[in-house]
Design an enzyme around this catalytic site. Structure first.
Site, short mmCIF file in Angstrom:
data_model
loop_
_atom_site.label_atom_id
_atom_site.label_comp_id
_atom_site.label_asym_id
_atom_site.label_seq_id
_atom_site.Cartn_x
_atom_site.Cartn_y
_atom_site.Cartn_z
N HIS A 112 0.91 -1.26 0.12
CA HIS A 112 0.02 0.13 -0.08
C HIS A 112 0.99 1.30 -0.06
O HIS A 112 0.89 2.02 1.26
CB HIS A 112 -0.96 -0.03 1.18
CG HIS A 112 -2.17 0.78 1.16
ND1 HIS A 112 -1.99 2.19 0.83
CD2 HIS A 112 -3.42 0.42 1.13
CE1 HIS A 112 -3.24 2.63 0.88
NE2 HIS A 112 -4.31 1.55 1.14
N GLU A 137 -0.38 1.12 -5.44
CA GLU A 137 -0.29 -0.08 -4.79
C GLU A 137 -0.20 -1.30 -5.61
O GLU A 137 -1.23 -1.72 -6.02
CB GLU A 137 -1.48 -0.11 -3.74
CG GLU A 137 -1.77 1.32 -3.14
CD GLU A 137 -3.16 1.29 -2.46
OE1 GLU A 137 -3.80 0.46 -2.29
OE2 GLU A 137 -3.71 2.29 -2.47
C1 BG6 Z 1 -7.02 1.67 -0.61
C2 BG6 Z 1 -8.38 1.30 -0.82
O1 BG6 Z 1 -6.10 0.56 -1.05
O2 BG6 Z 1 -6.79 1.69 0.96
C3 BG6 Z 1 -9.36 2.40 -0.44
O3 BG6 Z 1 -8.62 0.99 -2.19
C4 BG6 Z 1 -8.87 2.68 1.31
O4 BG6 Z 1 -10.83 1.88 -0.59
C5 BG6 Z 1 -7.68 2.97 1.24
O5 BG6 Z 1 -9.95 3.57 1.52
C6 BG6 Z 1 -7.20 3.37 2.77
O6 BG6 Z 1 -7.54 2.21 3.61
P1 BG6 Z 1 -7.13 2.54 5.29
O7 BG6 Z 1 -8.09 1.10 5.85
O8 BG6 Z 1 -5.74 2.50 5.47
O9 BG6 Z 1 -8.16 3.56 5.63
#
Ligand code: BG6
Length: 303
Positions: free
Chosen positions: A171, A277
């Site tokens: 991510h 990501e």
């Molecule tokens: C992304 C998703 O990878 O992560 C999104 O596609 C999400 O939908 C984002 O909002 C952040 O996620 P989190 O759980 O870290 O708030």
């Protein structure tokens, strides 16, 4: 390369003799900083990110495993929290390798690799994992710093007697100067799933223009054929290459969503980040007993 632990043992930092550095929090094995030789930070980290293990880190490179988003219709992972438990578990530092010990690297090319492990038997495992995902597994996550690139790779081994399904994603929050000047190439003609258009999510990126721009909340799961490149104001900055990762999620919360995320600070920080990501998140990777899923991303600096 020098590798040092913070005083509280919460993080490990590696620096090349040429000045490039990377810092990894054991919680989530989250890369929280990557700097070039001039000290310029390449990753975005929220000012309100919790680095004390109380919640997943907002920024850097959290590791998503074994579920991307939530999967209420997938029996094996339906009770797991969003993005799984790898990012909310404390990993073990397994050691470092430097250019002297890395096969195939010229001695004049400094590099350092940090290895981290998380298994179903680990004391640092998020209790939600054992409660809701009963498989025996072993994860090895490696962070390799070169002068002009960062590679993160994962091996997710099934040590259970039964097969398991998983999704894996890195991510990455790339730091950008101004999101309104960002151009993303490598997505043209790629199919994608648009998470902000639930009525009509299955789409294809147009062939033209060749570069995509971000003009509002964006949350898309692309299946691009090749590398994805991020440029700013016509200057290429990052090339993201993938091994065994068919998908690339492109995410920017934009103003309203950023306001709604408590640990997203400053609120105008969405202008300075773009999540690109790489992962395997469309469908499931079925990993047989004794087998492993492997995937990697390399981010190369182009500017
Ligand atoms: C992304 C998703 O990878 O992560 C999104 O596609 C999400 O939908 C984002 O909002 C952040 O996620 P989190 O759980 O870290 O708030």
């Amino acid at each position: 390369a020098t590798v040092t632990f913070s005083e509280d043992n919460s993080r490990v930092r590696a620096e090349l003799p040429t000045g490039e550095s990377v810092e990894v929090l054991l919680y989530g094995a989250t890369v929280i900083s990557w700097k070039d030789a001039s000290g310029d930070e390449k990753l975005w980290l929220s000012d309100a990110a919790k680095l004390d293990g109380s919640r997943a880190v907002r920024g850097g490179i959290p590791v998503v495993f074994p579920v991307f988003s939530t999967a209420p219709d997938h029996p094996q992972t339906k009770d797991l929290p969003q993005h799984g438990f790898a990012r909310t578990s404390r990993w073990e530092f397994l050691g470092k390798s430097t250019s002297e010990s890395l096969v195939g690297k010229a001695a004049n090319e400094p590099t350092v690799k940090l290895d981290f492990g998380l298994s179903s038997a680990a004391p640092g495992l998020d209790p939600k994992a054992s409660a809701h995902w009963p498989f025996k597994f072993n994860l090895i996550y490696s962070v390799t710093l070169n002068q002009r690139s960062l590679t993160t790779s994962i091996v997710a081994a099934n040590d259970d007697s039964a097969p398991f399904d998983c999704q894996v994603l890195m991510h990455t929050y790339l730091r950008v100067k101004d999101i309104t000047n960002v151009e993303i190439t490598g997505l043209a003609s790629a199919p994608y799933f648009d998470k902000v258009d639930s009525a009509n999510p299955h789409k294809t990126q147009p062939a033209e223009p060749a570069a995509a721009t971000i003009t509002g909340e964006t949350d898309r799961v692309y299946t691009p054929a090749g590398d994805v490149t991020v440029a700013e104001g016509g200057v290429p900055r990052y090339r993201v290459t993938r091994e065994n990762f068919g998908n690339v999620v492109v995410w920017n919360p934009w103003a309203d969503k950023a306001r709604a995320i408590p640990d997203f600070e400053p609120k105008h920080g969405f202008r300075n980040m773009l999540c690109v990501e790489p992962g395997a998140v469309a469908g499931w990777q079925s990993v047989e007993s004794g087998d492993a899923f492997e995937g990697a991303q390399t981010i190369t600096l182009l500017d």
